[in-house]
Motif scaffolding. Structure first.
Motif, PDB file in Angstrom:
ATOM      1  N   GLU A  80       0.822  -1.208   0.000  1.00  0.00           N
ATOM      2  CA  GLU A  80       0.000   0.000   0.000  1.00  0.00           C
ATOM      3  C   GLU A  80       0.862   1.266   0.000  1.00  0.00           C
ATOM      4  N   GLN A  81       1.926   1.238   0.793  1.00  0.00           N
ATOM      5  CA  GLN A  81       2.771   2.432   0.876  1.00  0.00           C
ATOM      6  C   GLN A  81       3.547   2.674  -0.418  1.00  0.00           C
ATOM      7  N   ILE A  82       3.952   1.582  -1.068  1.00  0.00           N
ATOM      8  CA  ILE A  82       4.647   1.751  -2.349  1.00  0.00           C
ATOM      9  C   ILE A  82       3.674   2.303  -3.398  1.00  0.00           C
ATOM     10  N   LEU A  83       2.462   1.724  -3.448  1.00  0.00           N
ATOM     11  CA  LEU A  83       1.457   2.205  -4.409  1.00  0.00           C
ATOM     12  C   LEU A  83       1.093   3.660  -4.165  1.00  0.00           C
ATOM     13  N   ASN A  84       1.128   4.033  -2.885  1.00  0.00           N
ATOM     14  CA  ASN A  84       0.771   5.410  -2.543  1.00  0.00           C
ATOM     15  C   ASN A  84       1.743   6.424  -3.157  1.00  0.00           C
ATOM     16  N   GLU A  85       2.995   6.027  -3.294  1.00  0.00           N
ATOM     17  CA  GLU A  85       3.989   6.914  -3.926  1.00  0.00           C
ATOM     18  C   GLU A  85       3.644   7.138  -5.404  1.00  0.00           C
ATOM     19  N   LEU A  86       3.108   6.093  -6.030  1.00  0.00           N
ATOM     20  CA  LEU A  86       2.683   6.212  -7.431  1.00  0.00           C
ATOM     21  C   LEU A  86       1.457   7.117  -7.534  1.00  0.00           C
ATOM     22  N   LYS A  87       0.510   6.859  -6.659  1.00  0.00           N
ATOM     23  CA  LYS A  87      -0.755   7.597  -6.642  1.00  0.00           C
ATOM     24  C   LYS A  87      -0.535   9.108  -6.547  1.00  0.00           C
ATOM     25  N   THR A  88       0.522   9.494  -5.826  1.00  0.00           N
ATOM     26  CA  THR A  88       0.758  10.916  -5.588  1.00  0.00           C
ATOM     27  C   THR A  88       1.711  11.525  -6.625  1.00  0.00           C
ATOM     28  N   THR A  89       1.943  10.821  -7.735  1.00  0.00           N
ATOM     29  CA  THR A  89       2.781  11.383  -8.801  1.00  0.00           C
ATOM     30  C   THR A  89       1.916  11.705 -10.016  1.00  0.00           C
ATOM     31  N   LYS A  90       1.935  12.955 -10.408  1.00  0.00           N
ATOM     32  CA  LYS A  90       1.115  13.398 -11.554  1.00  0.00           C
ATOM     33  C   LYS A  90       1.520  12.723 -12.866  1.00  0.00           C
ATOM     34  N   ASN A  91       0.561  12.630 -13.793  1.00  0.00           N
ATOM     35  CA  ASN A  91       0.817  12.085 -15.133  1.00  0.00           C
ATOM     36  C   ASN A  91       1.321  10.650 -15.135  1.00  0.00           C
ATOM     37  N   THR A  92       0.913   9.887 -14.111  1.00  0.00           N
ATOM     38  CA  THR A  92       1.174   8.444 -14.145  1.00  0.00           C
ATOM     39  C   THR A  92      -0.161   7.732 -14.002  1.00  0.00           C
ATOM     40  N   PHE A  93      -0.237   6.518 -14.555  1.00  0.00           N
ATOM     41  CA  PHE A  93      -1.466   5.731 -14.491  1.00  0.00           C
ATOM     42  C   PHE A  93      -1.120   4.299 -14.118  1.00  0.00           C
ATOM     43  N   LEU A  94      -1.744   3.810 -13.071  1.00  0.00           N
ATOM     44  CA  LEU A  94      -1.569   2.412 -12.677  1.00  0.00           C
ATOM     45  C   LEU A  94      -2.353   1.529 -13.634  1.00  0.00           C
ATOM     46  N   LEU A  95      -1.715   0.497 -14.190  1.00  0.00           N
ATOM     47  CA  LEU A  95      -2.433  -0.450 -15.039  1.00  0.00           C
ATOM     48  C   LEU A  95      -2.835  -1.679 -14.238  1.00  0.00           C
ATOM     49  N   ASP A  96      -1.932  -2.135 -13.366  1.00  0.00           N
ATOM     50  CA  ASP A  96      -2.151  -3.423 -12.733  1.00  0.00           C
ATOM     51  C   ASP A  96      -1.117  -3.639 -11.636  1.00  0.00           C
ATOM     52  N   TYR A  97      -1.491  -4.387 -10.596  1.00  0.00           N
ATOM     53  CA  TYR A  97      -0.465  -4.872  -9.666  1.00  0.00           C
ATOM     54  C   TYR A  97      -0.898  -6.212  -9.094  1.00  0.00           C
ATOM     55  N   THR A  98       0.070  -7.083  -8.848  1.00  0.00           N
ATOM     56  CA  THR A  98      -0.219  -8.383  -8.234  1.00  0.00           C
ATOM     57  C   THR A  98       0.890  -8.685  -7.241  1.00  0.00           C
ATOM     58  N   PHE A  99       0.519  -9.378  -6.166  1.00  0.00           N
ATOM     59  CA  PHE A  99       1.539  -9.869  -5.233  1.00  0.00           C
ATOM     60  C   PHE A  99       1.010 -11.140  -4.599  1.00  0.00           C
ATOM     61  N   ASP A 100       1.915 -12.035  -4.237  1.00  0.00           N
ATOM     62  CA  ASP A 100       1.476 -13.266  -3.595  1.00  0.00           C
ATOM     63  C   ASP A 100       2.567 -13.773  -2.673  1.00  0.00           C
ATOM     64  N   ASN A 101       2.138 -14.641  -1.771  1.00  0.00           N
ATOM     65  CA  ASN A 101       3.040 -15.146  -0.735  1.00  0.00           C
ATOM     66  C   ASN A 101       4.103 -16.087  -1.278  1.00  0.00           C
TER      67      ASN A 101
ATOM     68  N   LEU B 159      -3.194  -5.220 -22.571  1.00  0.00           N
ATOM     69  CA  LEU B 159      -2.329  -4.055 -22.361  1.00  0.00           C
ATOM     70  C   LEU B 159      -2.840  -2.802 -23.074  1.00  0.00           C
ATOM     71  N   GLU B 160      -3.134  -2.931 -24.357  1.00  0.00           N
ATOM     72  CA  GLU B 160      -3.536  -1.774 -25.152  1.00  0.00           C
ATOM     73  C   GLU B 160      -4.862  -1.182 -24.659  1.00  0.00           C
ATOM     74  N   VAL B 161      -5.766  -2.048 -24.210  1.00  0.00           N
ATOM     75  CA  VAL B 161      -7.058  -1.584 -23.690  1.00  0.00           C
ATOM     76  C   VAL B 161      -6.845  -0.872 -22.358  1.00  0.00           C
ATOM     77  N   ALA B 162      -6.012  -1.455 -21.515  1.00  0.00           N
ATOM     78  CA  ALA B 162      -5.736  -0.867 -20.199  1.00  0.00           C
ATOM     79  C   ALA B 162      -5.110   0.518 -20.357  1.00  0.00           C
ATOM     80  N   ILE B 163      -4.205   0.651 -21.318  1.00  0.00           N
ATOM     81  CA  ILE B 163      -3.558   1.944 -21.540  1.00  0.00           C
ATOM     82  C   ILE B 163      -4.580   2.974 -22.012  1.00  0.00           C
ATOM     83  N   GLN B 164      -5.439   2.564 -22.945  1.00  0.00           N
ATOM     84  CA  GLN B 164      -6.457   3.495 -23.442  1.00  0.00           C
ATOM     85  C   GLN B 164      -7.423   3.893 -22.321  1.00  0.00           C
ATOM     86  N   ASN B 165      -7.862   2.907 -21.554  1.00  0.00           N
ATOM     87  CA  ASN B 165      -8.763   3.199 -20.434  1.00  0.00           C
ATOM     88  C   ASN B 165      -8.121   4.150 -19.441  1.00  0.00           C
ATOM     89  N   ALA B 166      -6.856   3.876 -19.110  1.00  0.00           N
ATOM     90  CA  ALA B 166      -6.163   4.676 -18.098  1.00  0.00           C
ATOM     91  C   ALA B 166      -6.031   6.122 -18.565  1.00  0.00           C
TER      92      ALA B 166
END
Lengths: 306, 306
Positions: free
Chosen positions: A20-41, B291-298
């Motif tokens: 969450e804290q790492i994602l928060n750094e992304l969230k607070t940066t202008k002109n960036t867009f999150l596409l996806d994230y995954t993590f598992d044990n 990927l291409e859809v996610a980028i367009q959506n974002a």
């Protein structure tokens, strides 16, 4: 956005609070867009996919990397995926109006900064590599975090930026530039990791398998099954149906069923189209025959009259 | 473009000079974009796919229809695809920021105009139909052009616009509104049209086959093979892999191989994704994982942070 770069950083954590804290750094940066994230044990690994322009992609990536260096302690990290650091690998990928050279420049800039400001040694890989053997992640990751100090002492393993020994808690970081690749995992109906490892070996390009394919085996405790985790660097030359059918073929001799698969990260359109095209026996289905692509092309680039 | 409507008119011609003149009417209409066109001798039919806004789509379609009425003579037309007129069928399809109701309105406007200005009788079908049986193209096309005059004399077959008898050379026109559908043709390794007809029957929804599927058989002289030509009105409910595998199954009993397939018109992305997902055993691959859809959506709708 006029120019688009994708970045797919891999961090050595699966702790939801750290994520969450790492994602928060992304969230607070202008002109960036999150596409996806995954993590598992079982991999104990966080993979984020995001886009930005030349400026924002570095800004966001540095903020996230600094946060990961602060929060992740490699001395207690365990996971099935090979890794050498908290910010394990950071590829920059050209998507639109950006060249691979731009991405190499961005990777160097990012690497130089994290080495200088946090003392993390940095290796350049892929298209940004400074020596042929460093193109390959596996070569750089040899011995993993556990043997990093010992291996870094060798002159041929001097990092591209930063000190020639690991950061005490964050290890080392690999960064570079590459083209879009496909992360593709296939699940096997067996809990026997020995069988999964044999199948992974049969697929791996360096072990007699398919070109452009790196494959590893992992055990997934939640489901009591095993998985072939792959990255396919050129999915146009080595399409996914070929990978999938070869796994089925190799699994058959152990009477192991292939029970499912998944993309790790985003699924490139061309990879999907080639799979549909193969199984439906369509001779060479072009990506621009896809309705949504044709509409975007027509409205962006103007009418299709030649 | 803020609003996008797709139009897929079917004209009864495969004469390259006529095709060129019809396309030229589209080319000279502002705010329209050609996506695709195909024509062939065995169907003797031209299928154009283009997009425009509420205003330009009617303007272009009327110009093309007038040109087709002028140049095509149904009295000498032969072809394997059922048809009742020169401008045989004209569906309007909502794509972006447009409702099906908008498309019904557009179809009515187009129909009214071609009836009034060229004396072509018009039937409304699909979502624009004025009676339940008229939703269905097959019902309207019964007897085809050859028996059109005889059937149009029946009160229940009075057209929605125009005179109750065929235009002397252009027959009648069907127009309406529908959702995006998939045109999908499967080629069989046999020249025996009787076998192809049995397989088409086994697929057709009204004859005990799959829901949402219309299927017909055709002989393709250039290749000396037969083809199952299909339209799949709801390819989410009845995905293409199911259609394809059922054809393989039915063909097997005649020892006929399935030798290929093709999209007729554009391939909807969801149809492609569902096929790849099935064969790779991916559980429910969402379109926005591409990927291409996610980028367009974002970039269009803003960042993905919930």
């Amino acid at each position: 956005m006029r120019e688009i770069i994708e970045c797919v950083p891999n961090f050595s954590t699966s702790d939801p609070r750290v994520v969450e804290q790492i994602l928060n750094e992304l969230k607070t940066t202008k002109n960036t867009f999150l596409l996806d994230y995954t993590f598992d044990n079982y991999y104990n690994r966080l993979v984020i996919s995001f886009i930005g322009d030349k400026r924002s992609i570095i800004e966001a990536m540095l903020k996230m990397a600094f946060k990961a260096v602060e929060l992740i302690d490699m001395r207690t990290h365990k996971g099935q995926h090979p890794r050498i650091g908290a910010v394990d690998v950071v590829p920059f990928i050209p998507i639109k109006n950006v060249t691979i050279k731009d991405c190499i420049r961005i990777a160097r800039k990012f690497g130089r900064k994290i080495a200088k400001e946090r003392g993390v040694p940095v290796y350049l890989y892929g298209e940004a590599a400074t020596k042929p053997e460093r193109k390959d992640l596996d070569w750089i990751r040899e011995g993993e975090y556990e043997r990093l100090e010992e291996l870094m002492a060798k002159p041929e393993r001097k990092p591209d930026f930063g000190p020639a020994k690991p950061h005490p808690t964050a290890g080392a970081t690999i960064t570079g530039a590459r083209k879009v690749m496909a992360g593709f995992n296939v699940n096997l109906g067996t809990s026997d990791l020995k069988i999964a490892k044999k199948i992974a070996k049969a697929l791996h390009s360096k072990k007699g398998g398919l070109a452009n394919v790196k494959a590893m085996a992992a055990y997934i405790p939640e489901k009591n099954i095993t998985q072939i985790g792959m990255s396919i660097s050129d999915f146009e030359a080595t399409p996914l149906y070929r990978v999938f059918e070869l796994i089925k073929l190799e699994a058959e001799r152990y009477n192991v069923p292939v029970i499912g698969s998944e993309f790790c990260g985003m699924a490139p359109l061309k990879a999907i189209v080639d799979v549909a095209s193969y199984y439906l026996k369509i001779d060479n289905l072009a990506v621009d025959r896809v309705l949504e692509v044709a509409i975007q092309n027509a409205t962006e680039k103007g009418r299709k009259f030649e």
